[in-house]
Design a protein around this motif. Structure first.
Motif, PDB file in Angstrom:
ATOM      1  N   ALA A 168      21.330  19.631  49.643  1.00  0.00           N
ATOM      2  CA  ALA A 168      22.410  20.679  49.679  1.00  0.00           C
ATOM      3  C   ALA A 168      21.783  22.039  50.879  1.00  0.00           C
ATOM      4  N   MET A 169      20.418  22.491  50.908  1.00  0.00           N
ATOM      5  CA  MET A 169      19.961  23.659  51.422  1.00  0.00           C
ATOM      6  C   MET A 169      18.177  22.403  52.482  1.00  0.00           C
ATOM      7  N   ALA A 170      18.197  21.508  52.529  1.00  0.00           N
ATOM      8  CA  ALA A 170      16.741  20.981  52.916  1.00  0.00           C
ATOM      9  C   ALA A 170      15.442  21.823  53.037  1.00  0.00           C
ATOM     10  N   PRO A 171      15.419  22.135  52.151  1.00  0.00           N
ATOM     11  CA  PRO A 171      14.195  23.090  51.339  1.00  0.00           C
ATOM     12  C   PRO A 171      13.004  22.339  52.391  1.00  0.00           C
ATOM     13  N   HIS A 172      11.842  23.025  52.759  1.00  0.00           N
ATOM     14  CA  HIS A 172      10.226  22.224  52.941  1.00  0.00           C
ATOM     15  C   HIS A 172       9.498  21.939  52.394  1.00  0.00           C
TER      16      HIS A 172
END
Length: 187
Positions: free
Chosen positions: A120-124
């Motif tokens: 949903a948010m593509a964090p690193h």
């Protein structure tokens, strides 16, 4: 007008001169700073936000997903957008107090929370953690919960370090909806 009476200026004059700096106002954080809504004792029930959240609708309780032993909820005072917590329904404070079934589902829900956030948010990256006791940083030490904090490059910039302010680009209700939909879609 008498010299011994103070001059009352209009409210606009207290706004100050424009200085080129933008201002971010986060008045909702004052409730956290003052400790409002924090349980006053170690007991379960309506005084514990983790015991009362599952009694509400998912929207009102900010619940993303419910399991048999554990639920996932958005943090009301997040470090970053999408900051989730895996929480056992049972009111226990210490990790060794969990049953085997609770421990397994807590781990599974934490894994799934990471998958959902990636979708949903593509964090690193992520910070995962359980703070045991007030001295270890637990805001609500009486009810165990595991944090799943999504991280992005540059999210620890000058704002939290110098300004003691978090910039959150999404309302909690919108994040809850987005993550609940992603939870249902992630197999």
């Amino acid at each position: 007008m008498s010299d011994d009476l103070p001059v009352v200026e209009p409210a606009e004059s207290f706004a100050g001169e424009a200085d080129g700096f933008g201002r971010l106002w986060t008045p909702h954080r004052m409730a956290y700073i003052k400790g409002e809504n924090k349980p006053s004792h170690d007991g379960a029930g309506d005084d514990c936000p983790f015991c009362s959240a599952p009694k509400r609708s998912d929207e009102d309780g900010l619940i993303v997903a419910r399991g048999t032993h554990v639920f996932v909820v958005l943090n009301l005072y997040p470090y970053n957008s999408g900051h989730l917590m895996s929480v056992p329904y049972r009111h226990v404070a210490d990790y060794p107090e969990l049953t085997s079934d609770e421990t397994l589902e807590l781990a599974q829900f934490t894994q799934r929370a990471m998958q959902v956030l990636r979708t949903a948010m593509a964090p690193h990256g992520f910070n995962l953690g359980i703070n045991q006791g007030n001295v270890a940083g637990a805001g609500i030490a009486a009810h165990l919960h595991q944090h799943v904090v999504p991280r992005w490059g540059g999210d620890t910039n000058f704002m939290p370090v110098v300004g003691h302010t978090r910039v959150l680009p999404q309302l909690l209700s919108d994040a809850r909806s987005q993550l609940a939909d992603a939870w249902a879609a992630v197999g």
